[in-house]
Design a protein around this motif. Structure first.
Motif, PDB file in Angstrom:
ATOM      1  N   THR A  16       9.775 -30.326  34.654  1.00 47.71           N
ATOM      2  CA  THR A  16       8.852 -29.225  34.368  1.00 47.71           C
ATOM      3  C   THR A  16       8.314 -29.365  32.951  1.00 47.71           C
ATOM      4  O   THR A  16       8.925 -30.016  32.097  1.00 47.71           O
ATOM      5  CB  THR A  16       9.538 -27.848  34.476  1.00 47.71           C
ATOM      6  N   TRP A  17       7.170 -28.729  32.729  1.00 41.48           N
ATOM      7  CA  TRP A  17       6.619 -28.699  31.374  1.00 41.48           C
ATOM      8  C   TRP A  17       7.579 -27.978  30.441  1.00 41.48           C
ATOM      9  O   TRP A  17       7.757 -28.372  29.289  1.00 41.48           O
ATOM     10  CB  TRP A  17       5.252 -28.027  31.348  1.00 41.48           C
ATOM     11  N   ALA A  18       8.194 -26.907  30.926  1.00 41.52           N
ATOM     12  CA  ALA A  18       9.099 -26.113  30.087  1.00 41.52           C
ATOM     13  C   ALA A  18      10.294 -26.935  29.622  1.00 41.52           C
ATOM     14  O   ALA A  18      10.687 -26.866  28.448  1.00 41.52           O
ATOM     15  CB  ALA A  18       9.556 -24.871  30.841  1.00 41.52           C
ATOM     16  N   CYS A  19      10.862 -27.707  30.524  1.00 45.22           N
ATOM     17  CA  CYS A  19      12.024 -28.534  30.167  1.00 45.22           C
ATOM     18  C   CYS A  19      11.624 -29.602  29.151  1.00 45.22           C
ATOM     19  O   CYS A  19      12.304 -29.793  28.143  1.00 45.22           O
ATOM     20  CB  CYS A  19      12.612 -29.166  31.420  1.00 45.22           C
ATOM     21  N   LEU A  20      10.519 -30.277  29.399  1.00 45.79           N
ATOM     22  CA  LEU A  20      10.047 -31.297  28.456  1.00 45.79           C
ATOM     23  C   LEU A  20       9.712 -30.668  27.109  1.00 45.79           C
ATOM     24  O   LEU A  20      10.045 -31.221  26.061  1.00 45.79           O
ATOM     25  CB  LEU A  20       8.827 -32.029  29.024  1.00 45.79           C
ATOM     26  N   ALA A  21       9.077 -29.510  27.132  1.00 47.10           N
ATOM     27  CA  ALA A  21       8.718 -28.822  25.887  1.00 47.10           C
ATOM     28  C   ALA A  21       9.963 -28.497  25.069  1.00 47.10           C
ATOM     29  O   ALA A  21       9.963 -28.656  23.840  1.00 47.10           O
ATOM     30  CB  ALA A  21       7.939 -27.551  26.203  1.00 47.10           C
ATOM     31  N   GLU A  22      11.011 -28.074  25.735  1.00 49.33           N
ATOM     32  CA  GLU A  22      12.253 -27.761  25.030  1.00 49.33           C
ATOM     33  C   GLU A  22      12.835 -29.012  24.375  1.00 49.33           C
ATOM     34  O   GLU A  22      13.267 -28.984  23.219  1.00 49.33           O
ATOM     35  CB  GLU A  22      13.264 -27.156  25.996  1.00 49.33           C
ATOM     36  N   VAL A  23      12.826 -30.116  25.088  1.00 53.13           N
ATOM     37  CA  VAL A  23      13.350 -31.376  24.555  1.00 53.13           C
ATOM     38  C   VAL A  23      12.522 -31.846  23.353  1.00 53.13           C
ATOM     39  O   VAL A  23      13.070 -32.318  22.365  1.00 53.13           O
ATOM     40  CB  VAL A  23      13.366 -32.466  25.659  1.00 53.13           C
ATOM     41  N   MET A  24      11.196 -31.690  23.459  1.00 52.64           N
ATOM     42  CA  MET A  24      10.315 -32.160  22.397  1.00 52.64           C
ATOM     43  C   MET A  24      10.145 -31.159  21.263  1.00 52.64           C
ATOM     44  O   MET A  24       9.616 -31.490  20.206  1.00 52.64           O
ATOM     45  CB  MET A  24       8.946 -32.520  22.982  1.00 52.64           C
ATOM     46  N   GLY A  25      10.575 -29.913  21.452  1.00 54.63           N
ATOM     47  CA  GLY A  25      10.477 -28.907  20.405  1.00 54.63           C
ATOM     48  C   GLY A  25       9.074 -28.362  20.204  1.00 54.63           C
ATOM     49  O   GLY A  25       8.681 -28.023  19.080  1.00 54.63           O
TER      50      GLY A  25
END
Length: 76
Positions: A16-25
């Motif tokens: 998901t975009w949300a999961c990737l966004a969390e990883v990338m900050g």
């Protein structure tokens, strides 16, 4: 263009975009904008490389066919 492709591939990897966004900050909206062709920066490329576990050169560098070694170019 390569950063955009990398972000799209990372989204598929992370689910998901949300999961990737969390990883990338960063925010999911920022990533979605980047994937659609808006924005992009050196800092974002570094974050994408870190999330992918590869070097910045592998994210932005010369494309290598999947059946070739990215280091030496030998087909395998």
């Amino acid at each position: 263009m390569r950063l955009r492709a990398a972000v799209r591939n990372l989204r598929a990897l992370y689910g998901t975009w949300a999961c990737l966004a969390e990883v990338m900050g960063v925010s999911a909206g920022t990533l979605q904008q980047l994937a659609s062709g808006n924005g992009g920066s050196h800092a974002m490329a570094l974050r994408a490389a870190k999330a992918a576990g590869v070097s910045l050169d592998q994210i932005l560098g010369r494309l290598t066919p999947a059946d070739r070694c990215p280091t030496c170019g030998r087909s395998g």
